[in-house]
Each structure stands twice: as C-alpha cells, then as structure tokens.
Design a protein around this motif. Structure first.
Motif, PDB file in Angstrom:
ATOM      1  N   MET A 174      15.437  81.322  33.982  1.00  8.08           N
ATOM      2  CA  MET A 174      14.071  81.331  33.458  1.00  8.08           C
ATOM      3  C   MET A 174      13.089  81.290  34.618  1.00  8.08           C
ATOM      4  SD  MET A 174      14.109  77.402  32.055  1.00  8.08           S
ATOM      5  CE  MET A 174      15.719  77.657  31.340  1.00  8.08           C
ATOM      6  N   ASN A 175      11.910  81.874  34.414  1.00  7.33           N
ATOM      7  CA  ASN A 175      10.851  81.888  35.426  1.00  7.33           C
ATOM      8  C   ASN A 175       9.681  81.047  34.962  1.00  7.33           C
ATOM      9  OD1 ASN A 175      12.357  83.663  36.955  1.00  7.33           O
ATOM     10  ND2 ASN A 175      11.282  85.484  36.223  1.00  7.33           N
ATOM     11  N   THR A 176       9.076  80.315  35.905  1.00  5.89           N
ATOM     12  CA  THR A 176       7.878  79.541  35.600  1.00  5.89           C
ATOM     13  C   THR A 176       7.155  79.177  36.881  1.00  5.89           C
ATOM     14  OG1 THR A 176       7.001  77.582  34.467  1.00  5.89           O
ATOM     15  CG2 THR A 176       9.081  77.312  35.613  1.00  5.89           C
ATOM     16  N   ALA A 177       5.850  79.256  36.862  1.00  3.13           N
ATOM     17  CA  ALA A 177       4.998  78.817  37.970  1.00  3.13           C
ATOM     18  C   ALA A 177       5.430  79.399  39.310  1.00  3.13           C
ATOM     19  CB  ALA A 177       4.985  77.288  38.050  1.00  3.13           C
ATOM     20  N   GLY A 178       5.896  80.647  39.287  1.00  2.00           N
ATOM     21  CA  GLY A 178       6.265  81.310  40.535  1.00  2.00           C
ATOM     22  C   GLY A 178       7.671  81.015  41.017  1.00  2.00           C
ATOM     23  N   TYR A 179       8.468  80.318  40.204  1.00  2.00           N
ATOM     24  CA  TYR A 179       9.831  79.977  40.591  1.00  2.00           C
ATOM     25  C   TYR A 179      10.826  80.455  39.543  1.00  2.00           C
ATOM     26  CZ  TYR A 179       8.150  77.225  44.462  1.00  2.00           C
ATOM     27  OH  TYR A 179       7.568  76.845  45.635  1.00  2.00           O
TER      28      TYR A 179
ATOM     29  N   ASN B  54       6.820  70.287  34.261  1.00  5.88           N
ATOM     30  CA  ASN B  54       5.731  70.301  33.281  1.00  5.88           C
ATOM     31  C   ASN B  54       5.629  71.644  32.567  1.00  5.88           C
ATOM     32  OD1 ASN B  54       5.022  67.672  33.868  1.00  5.88           O
ATOM     33  ND2 ASN B  54       3.476  68.250  35.376  1.00  5.88           N
ATOM     34  N   THR B  55       5.761  72.745  33.327  1.00  6.25           N
ATOM     35  CA  THR B  55       5.585  74.066  32.719  1.00  6.25           C
ATOM     36  C   THR B  55       6.720  74.405  31.759  1.00  6.25           C
ATOM     37  OG1 THR B  55       6.634  75.062  34.657  1.00  6.25           O
ATOM     38  CG2 THR B  55       4.224  74.987  34.617  1.00  6.25           C
ATOM     39  N   LEU B  56       7.914  73.914  32.046  1.00  5.10           N
ATOM     40  CA  LEU B  56       9.044  74.128  31.144  1.00  5.10           C
ATOM     41  C   LEU B  56       9.148  73.015  30.107  1.00  5.10           C
ATOM     42  CD1 LEU B  56      11.810  75.226  33.698  1.00  5.10           C
ATOM     43  CD2 LEU B  56      10.571  76.690  32.085  1.00  5.10           C
ATOM     44  N   ASN B  57       8.418  71.901  30.357  1.00  6.16           N
ATOM     45  CA  ASN B  57       8.521  70.720  29.502  1.00  6.16           C
ATOM     46  C   ASN B  57       9.981  70.349  29.312  1.00  6.16           C
ATOM     47  OD1 ASN B  57       7.665  68.591  27.912  1.00  6.16           O
ATOM     48  ND2 ASN B  57       7.689  69.799  26.018  1.00  6.16           N
TER      49      ASN B  57
END
Length: 250
Positions: free
Chosen positions: A50-55, A96-99
């Motif tokens: 999964m991708n989130t916040a540039g990672y 936080n972005t993935l909770n």
C-alpha cells in the motif's frame, strides 16, 4: 551504512526524506523511537502492499517470518520477490494516514525488486539497489569523457573482456575504466558499473563487487577474477562479473 525513515510524535503525516545515516527524528507518523539495533538484510515475497504519504509499505514473507517494511514510494506488486537492505526497526508504530498499528516496521531507503534495473528512489545516490539488476548496460553520464584511458599492462578493455570471456573465465583480469555507477552496501558489498568507451550496448558495461569505494567519474584500475553466469537469486543474473575486485582510484 544504515538508512532509516525519520519519525516523531504528532508529525501530522508530513512525509520526510530518509535520514542518512542518523536514527529517525521526523517522518510520516509514529509513537516510539527506532530501536538502537538495525535490522539485517531480509528477502522474500510480497504478500501485501500500500502507498501513503509518499511511502510504500510492503508485507513480506521471508523464510522464517512475515514482516512489514516501508521505503519512499516505489513500484511493487503482490508476488514480487524483494530484498530489503539493513534498516531501522520501528516498534509499536502507528501510521496516521493508514490509521493502522504495526508491531514493527522496518524503514529503509529503498527496496530491491526482482527484475527492475532502474533507480527505485530517484535522486538517492547512496544505497541504490538498482546496481544489482539484470546484466543490462548502464547509460554513462553524457559529459563523461573516456579519452585518455589506456589499458593496464597485460590488461584488457571492457569490450575485450566480453569478447574473450570464455578464455578469461576464472582468471585474473585487469581493466582501467571509469565508474558510471556506484552503489554501496548491497548484500554486504559495494557494486560498481564500469565503462571505458569500448564496446556496444551489451558489451560496454562491466559490473564488479568490491569492499573499496569510488565515486561516479573516477578513473579506476580494477583487478580480479572473472566469473561467468553468476546467479544471486530473485532473478539477478550476470553473464560475467568480477567479484571481490581490487580497486585503485587513479
């Protein structure tokens, strides 16, 4: 050298570039500091991504366990074979972005994906795992000048090594060339791509491994045993390579 994603409390999900080589201090999100000990290199198959916040986060099944790792966003899919270099272990990590809470996430500067031969993290000069890709010619910097290079005594050009590889196999060879790519600390060694202006695509780029260091553009004298048909696993195969080479920067 160990690379880690910087992380701190109350970061408001602002992604930051990996720290180099300091322990995490800023990053996407997190509650605990990284452990003092860095995780060793691991490899396996991707079970989830999964991708989130540039990672990019990946869940990987190794020979002994299932682990989570994260690196600046890179292309990968479920089923890919990957090699995860040494990295910082972040226990009790909350994104936080993935909770989502993780028992531990290993943050690294990049991940080596089988079959890819392009930088996974463009702009990262250090730790570029792409050095281990299939035996494909690198593109030398446009301003690199190969004029003035001379063969060492009893040595060869890069093109001559390719042309005479069967006769030279298992023998020590010497070559003078320029470094067109340097990638450190992959599988516990440094990887260097060499060119001297000889040969054509497919016979103009020589890969070596060494404990020595060099920079792109350096002229180096290299000596070592020529090996043929080396398979490092996960699809990384070399028709010819010099391992544990002696490198002298001139």
């Amino acid at each position: 050298m160990t690379f880690g994603l910087a992380a701190c409390k109350d970061s408001n999900d602002q992604a930051a570039a990996p720290a180099e080589p300091a322990p995490p201090a800023h990053g996407e999100a997190g509650h605990d500091h990284a452990t003092d000990a860095a995780a060793q290199q691991m490899s396996g198959s991707v079970l989830e991504t999964m991708n989130t916040a540039g990672y990019t986060y990946i869940k990987v099944k190794t020979d002994t366990e299932e682990i989570w790792a994260a690196a600046p966003e890179f292309p990968v899919k479920v089923g890919d074979k990957v090699v995860i270099p040494q990295g910082m272990a972040m226990p009790n990590y909350h994104s936080n972005t993935l909770n989502r809470d993780f028992d531990v996430v290993y943050f690294v500067s990049n991940v080596l994906v089988a079959g890819q031969d392009a930088p996974l993290n463009p702009g990262e000069a250090m730790g570029d795992a792409a050095a281990m890709g299939h035996q494909k010619p690198m593109t030398a910097p446009m301003d690199m000048d190969f004029s003035g290079l001379t063969k060492p005594e009893n040595g060869y050009t890069v093109a001559e090594i390719y042309a005479q590889k069967d006769a030279l196999a298992t023998k020590e060879v010497a070559v003078r060339a320029k470094v067109v790519k340097f990638s450190p600390k992959i599988m516990k060694t440094n990887w260097i791509h060499l060119q001297d202006g000889s040969g054509e695509a497919g016979s103009n780029d020589l890969t070596i491994t060494t404990s020595s260091e060099a920079a792109v553009g350096d002229t180096v004298l290299v000596k070592g045993i020529l090996d043929l048909n080396q398979d490092f696993g996960y699809g990384y195969q070399y028709d010819l390579i010099i391992q544990d080479a002696k490198v002298t920067v001139e």
